[in-house]
Design a protein around this motif. Structure first.
Motif, mmCIF file in Angstrom:
data_model
loop_
_atom_site.group_PDB
_atom_site.id
_atom_site.type_symbol
_atom_site.label_atom_id
_atom_site.label_comp_id
_atom_site.label_asym_id
_atom_site.label_seq_id
_atom_site.Cartn_x
_atom_site.Cartn_y
_atom_site.Cartn_z
ATOM 1 N N ALA A 6 0.833 -1.206 0.000
ATOM 2 C CA ALA A 6 0.000 0.000 0.000
ATOM 3 C C ALA A 6 0.862 1.248 0.000
ATOM 4 C CB ALA A 6 -0.934 0.007 1.211
ATOM 5 N N MET A 7 0.257 2.331 -0.471
ATOM 6 C CA MET A 7 0.975 3.600 -0.545
ATOM 7 C C MET A 7 0.859 4.415 0.734
ATOM 8 S SD MET A 7 0.355 4.862 -4.456
ATOM 9 C CE MET A 7 0.804 3.818 -5.851
ATOM 10 N N THR A 8 -0.073 4.038 1.613
ATOM 11 C CA THR A 8 -0.216 4.760 2.879
ATOM 12 C C THR A 8 -0.434 3.785 4.034
ATOM 13 O OG1 THR A 8 -2.622 5.014 2.779
ATOM 14 C CG2 THR A 8 -1.289 6.704 1.675
ATOM 15 N N THR A 9 0.084 4.152 5.196
ATOM 16 C CA THR A 9 -0.147 3.347 6.398
ATOM 17 C C THR A 9 -1.621 3.372 6.781
ATOM 18 O OG1 THR A 9 2.069 3.972 7.152
ATOM 19 C CG2 THR A 9 0.597 3.004 8.783
ATOM 20 N N GLU A 10 -2.261 4.524 6.584
ATOM 21 C CA GLU A 10 -3.671 4.663 6.967
ATOM 22 C C GLU A 10 -4.557 3.681 6.220
ATOM 23 O OE1 GLU A 10 -1.647 7.125 6.131
ATOM 24 O OE2 GLU A 10 -1.386 8.082 8.096
ATOM 25 N N SER A 11 -4.266 3.417 4.961
ATOM 26 C CA SER A 11 -5.102 2.495 4.186
ATOM 27 C C SER A 11 -4.999 1.069 4.714
ATOM 28 C CB SER A 11 -4.718 2.541 2.699
ATOM 29 O OG SER A 11 -3.399 2.069 2.493
ATOM 30 N N VAL A 12 -3.813 0.692 5.220
ATOM 31 C CA VAL A 12 -3.658 -0.643 5.788
ATOM 32 C C VAL A 12 -4.389 -0.737 7.129
ATOM 33 C CG1 VAL A 12 -2.027 -2.419 6.521
ATOM 34 C CG2 VAL A 12 -1.461 -0.915 4.607
ATOM 35 N N TYR A 13 -4.264 0.313 7.953
ATOM 36 C CA TYR A 13 -5.035 0.336 9.198
ATOM 37 C C TYR A 13 -6.531 0.184 8.901
ATOM 38 C CZ TYR A 13 -1.543 1.561 12.776
ATOM 39 O OH TYR A 13 -0.494 1.527 13.681
ATOM 40 N N SER A 14 -7.031 0.909 7.917
ATOM 41 C CA SER A 14 -8.452 0.850 7.568
ATOM 42 C C SER A 14 -8.848 -0.555 7.115
ATOM 43 C CB SER A 14 -8.784 1.857 6.465
ATOM 44 O OG SER A 14 -8.587 3.176 6.915
ATOM 45 N N PHE A 15 -7.991 -1.183 6.308
ATOM 46 C CA PHE A 15 -8.257 -2.542 5.839
ATOM 47 C C PHE A 15 -8.324 -3.508 7.017
ATOM 48 C CE2 PHE A 15 -6.708 -6.718 4.533
ATOM 49 C CZ PHE A 15 -7.529 -7.002 3.443
ATOM 50 N N LEU A 16 -7.351 -3.425 7.924
ATOM 51 C CA LEU A 16 -7.322 -4.319 9.077
ATOM 52 C C LEU A 16 -8.524 -4.091 9.985
ATOM 53 C CD1 LEU A 16 -3.508 -4.103 9.939
ATOM 54 C CD2 LEU A 16 -4.699 -6.024 8.877
ATOM 55 N N GLN A 17 -8.870 -2.834 10.218
ATOM 56 C CA GLN A 17 -10.037 -2.523 11.049
ATOM 57 C C GLN A 17 -11.295 -3.152 10.481
ATOM 58 O OE1 GLN A 17 -10.080 1.740 11.151
ATOM 59 N NE2 GLN A 17 -8.367 1.908 12.566
ATOM 60 N N CYS A 18 -11.469 -3.023 9.170
ATOM 61 C CA CYS A 18 -12.669 -3.534 8.515
ATOM 62 C C CYS A 18 -12.700 -5.064 8.520
ATOM 63 C CB CYS A 18 -12.746 -2.994 7.086
ATOM 64 S SG CYS A 18 -14.161 -3.592 6.138
ATOM 65 N N GLN A 19 -11.617 -5.681 8.099
ATOM 66 C CA GLN A 19 -11.606 -7.133 7.927
ATOM 67 C C GLN A 19 -11.594 -7.899 9.253
ATOM 68 O OE1 GLN A 19 -12.194 -8.130 4.903
ATOM 69 N NE2 GLN A 19 -11.962 -6.022 4.169
ATOM 70 N N LEU A 20 -11.044 -7.306 10.296
ATOM 71 C CA LEU A 20 -10.930 -7.998 11.582
ATOM 72 C C LEU A 20 -11.952 -7.527 12.602
ATOM 73 C CD1 LEU A 20 -7.018 -7.984 11.934
ATOM 74 C CD2 LEU A 20 -8.474 -9.740 10.896
ATOM 75 N N SER A 21 -12.913 -6.709 12.166
ATOM 76 C CA SER A 21 -13.885 -6.137 13.109
ATOM 77 C C SER A 21 -14.728 -7.207 13.799
ATOM 78 C CB SER A 21 -14.805 -5.144 12.388
ATOM 79 O OG SER A 21 -15.525 -5.788 11.339
ATOM 80 N N GLY A 22 -14.943 -8.342 13.136
ATOM 81 C CA GLY A 22 -15.757 -9.396 13.732
ATOM 82 C C GLY A 22 -15.114 -10.098 14.902
ATOM 83 N N LEU A 23 -13.850 -9.799 15.186
ATOM 84 C CA LEU A 23 -13.155 -10.468 16.281
ATOM 85 C C LEU A 23 -13.466 -9.871 17.652
ATOM 86 C CD1 LEU A 23 -9.640 -11.066 14.689
ATOM 87 C CD2 LEU A 23 -11.406 -12.758 15.156
ATOM 88 N N ASP A 24 -14.246 -8.806 17.685
ATOM 89 C CA ASP A 24 -14.557 -8.203 18.985
ATOM 90 C C ASP A 24 -15.281 -9.183 19.907
ATOM 91 O OD1 ASP A 24 -16.852 -8.224 17.484
ATOM 92 O OD2 ASP A 24 -17.462 -6.185 17.992
#
Length: 294
Positions: free
Chosen positions: A267-285
């Motif tokens: 990825a070109m930005t750290t923020e985009s990876v954070y956003s991807f991880l937040q979205c894809q792993l949100s069900g782990l709460d």
């Protein structure tokens, strides 16, 4: 000799850290509770004195997750690796054992290597058929705001997973090293982050299925463009003037019978990876008490 060790076992029907040891330059913080009281998970935060890993540091950490326990190993901020002094390489080793019906989530913030830094990390995981494991392993280009872009000398990250103690299930090494004929920055071009996500085991099966479908859909949109006035979609290779995608991800199955999934990201930005991880792993709460990277 190890610089840190944590043992998690079931005590009174709940996951609990029954042993915790660390010495300079490593320190563990284990909160009494993270998330709702009914969630059974032990969170372990790793920190280093001085706010980062100093040239020549050697850190060895041992984590044991007992049968039926849930443990999260994370950080409070990015892992900074300071400049190499006298060409010394900093090293970090993690050895983890995950028991039957247990879950370990290794979800750190990214590694950020300063200019001239040399860093090597090795993570070895031993699992059983019913164990579940989440690994997020990622690195940024460095202190981009200060003009440091892939300016470190060496980064090496090894992740090995063994089934039933000695059967290799996943063996992987990422090596970034300044070359004689090309620099890391030249090879990475506009990309500022690379990441790998591993999801393994029955407790993470629902996330595995979801992330495979989401990556497929995301890349279908990223790598195809409307062609002509009809609005139909054509291949990216048909247009030599197409700009490089800002986020790339691939997904592959791990082990026999689809035991796990490996996602690789550039990825070109750290923020985009954070956003991807937040979205894809949100069900782990529901398993961890708090969704990762929130």
């Amino acid at each position: 000799m190890e610089t840190g060790k944590v043992v998690v076992e079931r005590v009174g029907g709940k996951s609990a850290a029954i042993h915790c040891y660390s010495k300079y330059p490593l320190k563990f913080i284990i909160p009494n509770k993270v998330g709702p009281s009914q969630i059974d998970a032990v969170w372990i935060y790793t920190i280093t004195y001085g706010g980062g890993i100093v040239s020549g540091d050697a850190i060895k950490c041992d984590i044991s997750v007992g049968d039926g326990c849930t443990t999260v190993l994370t950080t409070q901020a990015s892992t900074k690796v300071y400049k190499s002094v006298e060409s010394k390489c900093s090293e970090q080793v993690l050895e983890a054992r995950i028991g039957s019906d247990a879950l370990l989530a290794v979800i750190p913030d990214p590694v950020t290597c300063f200019s001239t830094a040399k860093y090597s990390q090795t993570q070895v995981f031993k699992v059983f058929p019913s164990s579940s494991l989440l690994i997020v392993d990622w690195i940024t280009s460095g202190r981009y705001g200060r003009g440091e872009k892939w300016d470190f000398e060496l980064y090496k990250s090894t992740n090995n997973i063994f089934l039933d103690a000695d059967e290799p299930l996943f063996l992987d090494t990422i090596l970034l090293e300044q070359g004689r004929y090309s620099s890391i920055a030249e090879r990475m071009q506009d990309y500022q982050v690379i990441a790998m996500v591993i999801l393994l085991g029955p407790k993470l099966k629902f996330i595995q299925d979801q992330i495979q479908e989401n990556v497929k859909n995301l890349m279908s949109q990223q790598l195809r463009i409307p062609s002509g006035s009809s609005g139909r979609y054509g291949d990216i290779d048909d247009n030599p003037f197409l700009t490089r995608p800002s986020f790339l991800a691939s997904c592959s199955v791990l082990g026999q019978k689809g035991r796990g999934v490996v996602v690789r990201i550039a990825a070109m930005t750290t923020e985009s990876v954070y956003s991807f991880l937040q979205c894809q792993l949100s069900g782990l709460d529901s398993l961890l008490g708090v969704a990762p990277y929130r």
